[in-house]
Design an enzyme around this catalytic site. Sequence first.
Site: not given
Length: 751
Positions: A107, A113-114, A143, A282, A448
């Site tokens: 994901s 940012k990632e 996403d 998420k 999670d």
Amino acid sequence: MSSNTHGLPLHTHKPSRRTTANRIFAVVYGCATLALLSHHALSLLNSTTLTSFFITLTFLISDSILAFMFATTQSFHMRPIYRKEFPENLRRVVKESDFPALDVFISTADPHKEPPMNVVNTALSVMAYDYPIQKVSVYVSDDGGSALTLFALMEAAKFASHWLPFCRNNNIVECSPEAYFAIDRDSHLSDQVENIKVMYKRMKARVKNVTERGKVAHEYITGEEEIQAFNKWTEEFTRQDHPTVIQVLLESNKDKDITGNLMPNLIYVSREKSKTSTHHFKAGALNVLLRVSAIMTNAPIILTLDCDMHSNDPQTTRRALCYILDPEVRPKLGYVQFPQLFRGINKNDIYACEHKRLFQIDPMGMNGLSGSNHLGTGCFFTRRAFFGGPSNFLPPEIPQLSPNNLVDKHIWSSEVMELAYCVAACNYENNTNWGLKIGVRYGSLVEDYFTGYRLQCEGWKSIFCHPDRAAFYGDVPINLVEVLNQNKRWAIGLLEVAFSKFSPITFGTRAMGPLMGLAYAHSGFWPIWSIPITSYAFLPQLTLLNGVTIFPKVSEPWFLLYVYLFLGAYIQDFLDFVLAGGTFYRWWNDQRMWIIRGLSSYLFGLIEFLLKYSGISTHGFNLTSKVLDEDQRKRYEQGTMEFGVPSPLFVPLTMAAIVNLVAFAWGHVEVFRGNNNNNLDGLFVQMFIAGFGVVNCIPIYEAIIFRSDGGKIPRKTSVVATFLVFLLYLAAHVSLRNSAAKSVFCQSTIL
């Protein structure tokens, strides 16, 4: 104890030697806590002034919360067990051709940012698993709907044709290229290593160039398929509003590496987004992957990974199979969880990003009960677990999504692709059970925690697998404000579960039993730590500044109770930490960050949750940045805390630092005066608490006074905090000076 198949053990487990001692300590400490709370209650009833009543009530509430949190902590100490797997025995028990297929979910949500290279390294590391290639499919959920991420994965697919045979032929265990090349190597493979390192650097440079430009330039696009793929990014295509994009980058039945061996499936998925639809962050993206993968491959085993959590051991899947293929464990096994471990943490882990309790100690304690909670990444699920309990199968709305459905069509076939696009639509879940009773569960920012909790409430068990060699390594934020914002988001999400109809105290206890209910409650009620931490950070100090004694004298018997409760809790915490492989300095920073989080992220998270619950405010999902600033990196490696970003989160921290320092100094003045009413015998506990606060606030004093770099506390934050402390002192002064009582014997302690 061991589990044997055909006489060969696939795994064993043994209980902790400390279990009996833990249980005895829990009983004794619990009795001491009850004695303290009883005395609080009696003191409250006998209060003669409004001030004494308020002080006693504050500490009664604070110590009751600490007692509750201590009780939840003990659930992890009742039956901890240690497990060991024997993946070398799998081949003797099960043929590799009979291994179950594996779908890997990665994901990501924002290429800025990632970084896309994180996604690339994670994907390549799992594609190189020591596992039958034709049984592995890697799905990347983007996403953010970014063409930059798709480009990076296209580059990864090309590089994989060289990287995968290199890893396979040379038995490479660090299958993330970034991690592998970060280590200087002097071996007979030097020529091969240098050649493939050059290829990797070229790929990395192309991806970096595209990311910095913010678009994929025409010179980087080759081939008709790539042109068609990037043509989907039109002017109307935005992060919040765009159609579904599904791109098969590698196909296990067709694409081969340079040695002629087939490669795993690699599939890019960006679900449809619409400003008028709810997307559930998420959790919603993972449910789309569940449906799309069911249509295309429908593997019975699913591995979920964050984009920065790369594999560190190609044997990891085989370790998970040691439990999944065990006929005694398999019927009720919902998932096998591996710990989150991190690279790049500085020597003493100044921000406590290791989260040793959350990711290692607590799951080990739950291992002897119904199993570990879900930690968000590094988890092997059975697909069946997402569709009702072990004895209560909940079928999806169409048979193609059932975990028992056999996919017999080509993943590129028009029928498969049409249905995959259909189930990825933003309105597909309307009037279905997705997110409510099946799939990843909605209702919390910490999907999670909530999903693992709900699965275990339905009757599924889990396994915490913690091998000697780390299965996965991830990245950590190196900026304090990022750490605190991440913890604030967790705090809000946990409270959404704790105060819902699925509260672990009520629903969880009925479904799983009291110990598992308390174990989940420990995490669920994390943010209420802020109440006692804030109380102890200010109230003893303010009373000390106003000459009011609120604790027993050193010469009185009750003082010994405080000593036992304080030292008992801290010594148990220290032993847990060190015996789990920690060091004294890391433990010290861990407890310091517990205080910092209580005064910032937990406090603000609790306030924001209460405002939202009252309909006053709302919150959203914010990513933690994985982009590194070079100056911040240098300060982090030197063990220097970063306060340079103006943030409301730093205001209560600065206030606590100021009031503790002033109170500690004033306490010494009172003692040296030799006042009979305010001697060391009577002021010792308050001075100790203030002194303890001062020692923990040393990095804050440095950031206010001594530092001149970009990580110092902004002047505005210091001024605002000082002004608020002055107002707080005036309010306390008026309240306490008008009190008829100069001494309030209020028995309370830090648990």
